[in-house]
Every structure is written in structure tokens, then in C-alpha cells.
Design a protein around this motif. Structure first.
Motif, PDB file in Angstrom:
ATOM      1  N   MET A   1       0.843  -1.201   0.000  1.00 29.86           N
ATOM      2  CA  MET A   1       0.000   0.000   0.000  1.00 29.86           C
ATOM      3  C   MET A   1       0.875   1.246   0.000  1.00 29.86           C
ATOM      4  O   MET A   1       1.948   1.251   0.591  1.00 29.86           O
ATOM      5  N   ALA A   2       0.406   2.274  -0.660  1.00 26.77           N
ATOM      6  CA  ALA A   2       1.099   3.561  -0.664  1.00 26.77           C
ATOM      7  C   ALA A   2       0.029   4.639  -0.730  1.00 26.77           C
ATOM      8  O   ALA A   2      -1.159   4.334  -0.883  1.00 26.77           O
ATOM      9  N   ASN A   3       0.432   5.891  -0.591  1.00 22.58           N
ATOM     10  CA  ASN A   3      -0.550   6.978  -0.636  1.00 22.58           C
ATOM     11  C   ASN A   3      -0.167   7.978  -1.715  1.00 22.58           C
ATOM     12  O   ASN A   3       0.997   8.370  -1.827  1.00 22.58           O
ATOM     13  N   ILE A   4      -1.161   8.360  -2.476  1.00 19.45           N
ATOM     14  CA  ILE A   4      -0.931   9.231  -3.629  1.00 19.45           C
ATOM     15  C   ILE A   4      -0.474  10.635  -3.202  1.00 19.45           C
ATOM     16  O   ILE A   4       0.123  11.359  -3.996  1.00 19.45           O
TER      17      ILE A   4
ATOM     18  N   ILE B  69      -6.150  -4.925   5.079  1.00 16.34           N
ATOM     19  CA  ILE B  69      -5.536  -3.626   4.786  1.00 16.34           C
ATOM     20  C   ILE B  69      -6.619  -2.554   4.788  1.00 16.34           C
ATOM     21  O   ILE B  69      -7.619  -2.674   4.074  1.00 16.34           O
ATOM     22  N   THR B  70      -6.394  -1.523   5.601  1.00 19.11           N
ATOM     23  CA  THR B  70      -7.327  -0.395   5.636  1.00 19.11           C
ATOM     24  C   THR B  70      -6.838   0.686   4.682  1.00 19.11           C
ATOM     25  O   THR B  70      -5.693   1.125   4.774  1.00 19.11           O
ATOM     26  N   LEU B  71      -7.701   1.069   3.775  1.00 21.77           N
ATOM     27  CA  LEU B  71      -7.375   2.112   2.805  1.00 21.77           C
ATOM     28  C   LEU B  71      -8.140   3.375   3.155  1.00 21.77           C
ATOM     29  O   LEU B  71      -9.379   3.358   3.197  1.00 21.77           O
ATOM     30  N   LYS B  72      -7.403   4.448   3.412  1.00 21.66           N
ATOM     31  CA  LYS B  72      -8.018   5.751   3.656  1.00 21.66           C
ATOM     32  C   LYS B  72      -7.747   6.661   2.470  1.00 21.66           C
ATOM     33  O   LYS B  72      -7.156   6.244   1.483  1.00 21.66           O
ATOM     34  N   ASP B  75      -4.937   6.344  -0.261  1.00 25.60           N
ATOM     35  CA  ASP B  75      -4.220   5.064  -0.227  1.00 25.60           C
ATOM     36  C   ASP B  75      -4.560   4.229  -1.458  1.00 25.60           C
ATOM     37  O   ASP B  75      -5.722   4.158  -1.866  1.00 25.60           O
ATOM     38  N   TYR B  76      -3.551   3.597  -2.025  1.00 24.37           N
ATOM     39  CA  TYR B  76      -3.801   2.743  -3.173  1.00 24.37           C
ATOM     40  C   TYR B  76      -3.088   1.414  -3.036  1.00 24.37           C
ATOM     41  O   TYR B  76      -2.133   1.268  -2.261  1.00 24.37           O
TER      42      TYR B  76
END
Lengths: 103, 103
Positions: A1-4, B69-72, B75-76
Motif C-alpha cells: 500500500m502507498a498513498n498518492i 488492509i485499511t485504505l483511507k 491510499d492505493y
């Protein structure tokens, strides 16, 4: 996971172009601008179709036809292959994060 | 031009899946959730690779391996073809807007 929105330097002397996914038929790219316009000279004339969305800040795209479109957060646009265009303005105070999909 | 956050009904009895771009090799899709989980039964088992980003709200993805996995916002995640997964939670109070690219 990463963040844009992560890994954006506070100073941006030039635009940042980063590939996220690249395959034979697809490119997902993050572009980060802060007041820059592009390309430096002339127009983008791409062989791929582009779908682009602005995720923060704003940008103004001008087509060679003279049409100008302002993209703010969440706004997205299709740019067909060989539709000549350029970015004539981006937000000077906050980073403009573009997500572009070329296909 | 259109906006990824527009046309979201205040009541969402079920998730909304909307194609934005569809070609032979690519699908760009908007998914809007509000408390829903999916699929109703079992796991997603997709023949395409997926790149997905959360643009508002949050979502929790569980893989069949048990990893969650929590996506906020922003997040991708890459989900490879046939990596079995499901959405086990989305924000109940605000719409979760997902942008998914299948390729």
C-alpha cells in the motif's frame, strides 16, 4: 500500500512525473505540479489516450482549439490521442496532484 | 469534464458500480460504498489485475490469506489477478469513493 499524497517535497522546482503502473498497454502516472506549466514549449501530442483526474490543487488545460478547462479536486477529463493540449496554470500555493492513465 | 465526487445519492441502499472508461484491455470504474461490504458471498477472484485507490471515506480489504488492509483517502493498492479478496468494511457515515483500474 502507498498513498498518492505522500512523498511530495515542500519545494518543487520542477514538476514530478512518477510511473505507478506500466505495462505494454497502460501507464498509470502521478504528476505533481506547484505553479509549473508544461510542456515547456509547444503542446503535448500523445499517441495514447489519456484519462486524467486532479486529486488536489487545480490545473488549467488548454487545447490547441483555444478551449480552456479548469480541473479542481475530483474533476476528470478524457484527452484523446493526438488532441494537442498543454497545462497553462497550476495552483501556486499547494501541490496539484494529477493521476493520469494512458492507454 | 465530470467530477468523481458528483452524483452520489445521499441514501445508498447498495453499492454503485459505474464504468468510466472501458476498452478491450482496460476498465476504469468508480465504486461508491456506504457501509456495504462485498461481494455478498465469497471472494472476488478476478481475471484482471486491479489498481485501486480510495478517494474519500475508507475501506478495509481482506485477502484470503487473512491479511487485512485499511485504505483511507489517497491510499492505493495493487491486487493481482486471482488474488482472492473481499471488502469487509466501508465507512458507514460518509461515502467511500473507490477508483479502480482493471487491466
Amino acid at each position: 500500500m502507498a498513498n498518492i499524497f505522500s512523498n511530495i517535497p515542500s519545494e518543487l522546482p520542477s514538476e514530478i512525473f512518477e510511473d505507478i503502473v506500466v505495462t505494454e498497454n497502460l501507464k498509470i502516472e502521478r504528476i505533481v505540479s506547484k505553479g509549473q506549466t508544461s510542456p515547456d514549449i509547444g503542446w503535448y501530442d500523445q499517441s495514447e489516450n489519456e484519462w486524467v483526474i486532479v486529486l488536489s490543487g487545480y490545473g488549467v488545460i488548454e487545447y490547441i482549439t483555444g478551449v480552456k478547462i479548469t480541473l479542481k479536486q475530483g474533476d476528470y477529463l478524457h484527452i484523446k490521442a493526438h488532441e494537442k493540449h498543454r497545462v497553462i496554470e497550476t495552483s501556486p500555493d499547494e501541490a496539484t496532484v494529477w493521476l493520469a492513465i494512458f492507454y
